[in-house]
Write a protein that holds these residues in place. Structure first.
Motif, short mmCIF file in Angstrom:
data_model
loop_
_atom_site.label_atom_id
_atom_site.label_comp_id
_atom_site.label_asym_id
_atom_site.label_seq_id
_atom_site.Cartn_x
_atom_site.Cartn_y
_atom_site.Cartn_z
N ILE A 263 -39.72 -10.93 7.34
CA ILE A 263 -40.69 -11.71 6.69
C ILE A 263 -41.10 -11.24 5.28
O ILE A 263 -41.64 -10.11 5.23
CB ILE A 263 -41.88 -11.96 7.74
CG1 ILE A 263 -41.32 -12.38 9.03
CG2 ILE A 263 -42.92 -13.19 7.12
CD1 ILE A 263 -42.74 -12.21 9.98
N ALA B 281 -38.28 -19.45 18.04
CA ALA B 281 -39.61 -19.23 18.53
C ALA B 281 -40.40 -17.92 18.30
O ALA B 281 -41.72 -17.95 18.23
CB ALA B 281 -39.48 -19.45 19.97
N ARG C 238 -41.84 -18.11 14.93
CA ARG C 238 -42.77 -19.03 14.98
C ARG C 238 -44.07 -18.47 15.54
O ARG C 238 -45.28 -18.80 15.13
CB ARG C 238 -42.43 -20.20 15.33
CG ARG C 238 -41.70 -21.32 14.38
CD ARG C 238 -42.45 -21.61 13.35
NE ARG C 238 -41.44 -22.02 12.26
CZ ARG C 238 -41.17 -21.22 11.18
NH1 ARG C 238 -41.94 -20.04 10.73
NH2 ARG C 238 -40.50 -21.79 10.17
N ALA C 239 -43.92 -17.54 16.29
CA ALA C 239 -44.99 -16.81 16.87
C ALA C 239 -45.75 -15.76 16.19
O ALA C 239 -47.04 -15.51 16.31
CB ALA C 239 -44.40 -15.94 18.35
N SER D 104 -45.09 -16.10 12.22
CA SER D 104 -45.11 -16.64 10.83
C SER D 104 -44.91 -17.94 10.92
O SER D 104 -44.03 -18.60 11.48
CB SER D 104 -44.08 -15.61 10.10
OG SER D 104 -43.79 -16.30 8.69
N ASP D 105 -45.50 -18.79 9.93
CA ASP D 105 -45.44 -20.18 9.81
C ASP D 105 -44.64 -20.37 8.32
O ASP D 105 -44.43 -21.42 7.87
CB ASP D 105 -46.41 -20.95 9.69
CG ASP D 105 -47.64 -20.69 9.05
OD1 ASP D 105 -47.26 -19.57 8.04
OD2 ASP D 105 -48.70 -20.88 9.05
N LYS D 106 -44.12 -19.41 7.72
CA LYS D 106 -43.46 -19.35 6.75
C LYS D 106 -41.92 -20.02 6.93
O LYS D 106 -41.35 -19.95 7.84
CB LYS D 106 -43.12 -18.27 5.86
CG LYS D 106 -44.50 -17.80 5.39
CD LYS D 106 -44.49 -16.34 4.82
CE LYS D 106 -46.03 -15.71 4.58
NZ LYS D 106 -46.07 -14.35 4.51
N PRO D 107 -41.36 -20.65 5.78
CA PRO D 107 -40.05 -21.37 6.11
C PRO D 107 -39.06 -20.20 6.27
O PRO D 107 -39.07 -19.15 5.63
CB PRO D 107 -39.89 -22.21 4.85
CG PRO D 107 -40.57 -21.58 3.62
CD PRO D 107 -41.98 -20.99 4.42
N ALA E 199 -34.12 -26.67 10.36
CA ALA E 199 -35.04 -26.03 9.66
C ALA E 199 -34.91 -25.99 8.22
O ALA E 199 -35.50 -25.20 7.59
CB ALA E 199 -35.03 -24.66 10.30
N THR F 231 -32.72 -24.34 6.67
CA THR F 231 -32.17 -22.94 6.34
C THR F 231 -30.77 -22.87 5.74
O THR F 231 -29.79 -23.77 6.14
CB THR F 231 -32.18 -22.46 7.79
OG1 THR F 231 -33.23 -22.49 8.31
CG2 THR F 231 -31.81 -20.69 7.60
#
Lengths: 319, 284
Positions: free
Chosen positions: A71, A93, A96-97, A99-102, A125, A127
């Motif tokens: 991250i 998942a 996302r637990a 970080s909410d960054k792309p 996503a 990505t």
């Protein structure tokens, strides 16, 4: 890993051996059935999941290799998507637990199904998939075969979602990806484990994701070039990392000591096969005894050693 | 070694046709296989390859050896031995068949009249649990058959070319080894010489699919090969897609010291490869 093999008795014993020695055992298996992949934070912003030393099958959802993510200030990079779309989703998942960054990048370390079968999970996503410049060609010639040959062991349910998705951003030599104050050095290697091996070095934490250029515990599998792999152990060792996430083996592992076991195996295998070739021993005989001294040092030796020896023989007899 | 493009010729049509016929048949049933060998495939195949000719059991005149279970289905070692004494006479030709392969006729080898070939080993692709059989033709035209069962799957559709750049760069390169008769693992011989011929070639099966175009990658393989010493033929081969990548032949024959060994090969794209090696006592 390359193929499901067919020795169920041995598979079972290898699996039992794993259960007895593994520090995760039952809890890990239960967790992986739903929800986020159980990852370990190795360093600030560097996470990895430790796959099982098993063959890919429905019961383990193909979760047999190490995958991870890093991250940065602006974005996240995932490293390998795992052996099923279910695993890929569980990896997302896990991201996302924390970080909410792309998730800007998914880096594929090489072509093998346990590392790329989860690519489709990253479809929505936004990505970009990144890989070795040889990876699209390798997937073009092997992808369909992979989809067919894992159907029996993985089961129709898991296979239904799996698609072969090649990278669109290709790496030749060495290139840097920036996640925002977090440069990652991506390096494309010459043929070794495969002809499309890529490593990811996080400059901030000095953690190296080796892909399958490094195996610990799980017998290395040969799908590229044995002399090529051996020749690159030195430049690989010279990567100034503190810790490594090997393709298979403990997360994290000390670097460069992480390379010691596989180096010893390659030396034994190459020595035995070269001697057989020099003595005129036919391939069928030579592969039965090659690297026998290494048997007790590895998981999945029975499943992969003769196959490795066959590949090594076919390559080394051209020297 | 030279590479000379020439016109394609079509003497391989039987191999290719059999391959095309078989592609239409779903392979999955065979690929999963059962452990109970059945010879129904052979019964329907026999007439296509040998017509109405009677085929007798080889009864030791020809023997075949292969691993019961293949470690790598794209590289299955096959070993043939021929008994060539006064009663059995010489073997003129041998046809190698993998019953369940998309192109079952793997290769037809023909031996020179006085070549004295007693041993021949090669490596095959085996696509499914299958009988691998050798049908030898004796000097007086009799057909003799022996077979062994191999458990393997995916040998033809498995992508080979572990190192694609290297494979294409060295296309057609050949290597000949002559084995000393006293090496460990080799039975002592009297006058026969054992050699190994290796040819760099992808020997594409035509059954590997291009994921992007959804077309099969065209078959590209060594279809013809001759090995001669001086002006006498030792062995010729017509091959199909069941011969492994980097075709490899190990054989024993009555060598004449001092005469060069010459190899010519041609592939399905019309490329010709040739090489020759002096056979001197020093190389023995």
């Amino acid at each position: 890993m390359i193929h499901p093999t067919r020795r169920s008795v041995l598979k079972t014993s290898a699996f039992l051996a794993y259960c007895c020695m593994g520090q995760f055992s039952a809890a890990r298996v239960l967790q992986s059935e739903s929800g986020p992949l159980p990852v370990t934070e190795i360093d600030d912003g560097v996470f990895a999941f430790s796959g099982a030393d098993e063959l890919m099958r429905a019961q383990n959802r193909g979760e047999i290799c190490n995958v991870g993510f890093i991250i940065g200030k602006e974005a996240v990079a995932a490293i390998d998507s795992g052996g099923s779309v279910a695993e890929g989703r569980a990896l997302i998942a896990a991201i996302r637990a924390v970080s909410d960054k792309p998730i800007r990048y998914l880096i594929n370390t090489h072509m093998h199904p346990d590392h790329i079968f989860g690519n489709a999970a990253f479809d929505d996503a936004g990505t970009t998939i990144v890989g070795h410049h040889n990876l699209p060609r390798a997937l073009a010639s092997r992808g369909d075969y992979y989809l067919q040959s894992f159907r029996a062991s993985m089961g129709a349910d898991l296979m239904a979602d799996i698609r072969i998705i090649p990278p669109t951003q290709l790496i030749a030599g060495e290139e840097t990806l920036d996640l925002g104050g977090r440069p990652l050095t991506l390096r494309a290697w010459k043929p070794a484990h495969t002809d499309n091996d890529l490593t990811v070095f996080d400059q901030k934490s000095n953690v190296l994701f080796t892909g399958d250029l490094c195996f610990i515990g799980h017998l290395p599998t040969m799908d590229g070039s044995i002399p090529g792999w051996m020749d690159q152990l030195e430049p690989l060792k010279a990567v100034n990392a503190r810790l490594a996430v090997p393709g298979h083996g403990p997360v994290p592992s000390k670097w460069p000591e992480a390379l010691d076991d596989e180096r010893r195996y390659f030396e034994a295998l190459a020595r035995d096969i070269r001697k057989s070739i020099a003595d005129g021993v036919p391939m069928a005989e030579a592969v039965k005894t090659a690297a026998e001294s290494e048997r007790l040092n590895w998981q999945l030796f029975e499943e992969y050693n003769e196959r490795n020896a066959t590949a090594a023989f076919a390559e080394l007899e051209w020297e | 070694m030279t590479i000379i493009p020439t016109d394609r010729h079509n003497r391989m049509m039987p191999f290719v046709l059999l391959a095309l016929m078989a592609i239409a048949v779903p392979l999955s049933a065979n690929a999963q296989g059962t452990s109970v060998p059945e010879s129904t495939t052979w019964n329907s195949l026999k007439g296509d390859v040998f017509g109405q000719q009677a085929i007798a059991p080889a009864d030791g005149v020809v023997s075949i050896e292969a691993p019961k279970r293949a470690e790598d289905a794209a590289l299955v070692p096959i070993d043939l031995r021929f008994k060539t004494d006064a009663t059995s006479g010489q073997i003129k030709a041998v046809t190698l068949i993998v019953d369940e392969n998309p192109a079952p006729v793997a290769a037809v080898f023909k031996f020179g009249k006085d070549a004295g070939v007693t041993h021949l080993a090669t490596r095959l692709r085996v696509n499914a649990y299958s009988y691998v059989r050798a049908i030898a033709e004796t000097e007086d035209g009799k057909l003799l058959m022996t077979q062994t069962f191999v458990k393997a799957s995916g040998g033809c559709s498995a992508p080979a070319l572990k190192n694609q750049d290297e494979a294409m760069a060295s296309l057609g390169k050949m290597k000949l080894r002559v084995f000393p008769s006293n090496a460990p693992g080799i039975e002592p011989k009297t006058r026969a010489t054992e050699m190994q011929l290796m040819i760099r070639h992808p020997n594409n099966s035509g059954l590997q699919m291009d994921q992007l175009t959804r077309y099969y990658i065209p078959a590209h393989f060594i279809q013809g090969l001759t090995v001669s010493q001086g002006d006498r033929l030792i062995m010729s081969m017509e091959g199909g897609i069941s011969i492994s990548e980097d075709p490899n032949f190990r054989f024993e024959f009555d060598a004449r010291p001092g005469e060069d060994v010459r190899v010519e090969a041609a592939d399905t794209e019309g490329k010709k490869f040739q090489d020759e090696w002096p056979l001197q006592p020093s190389s023995l």
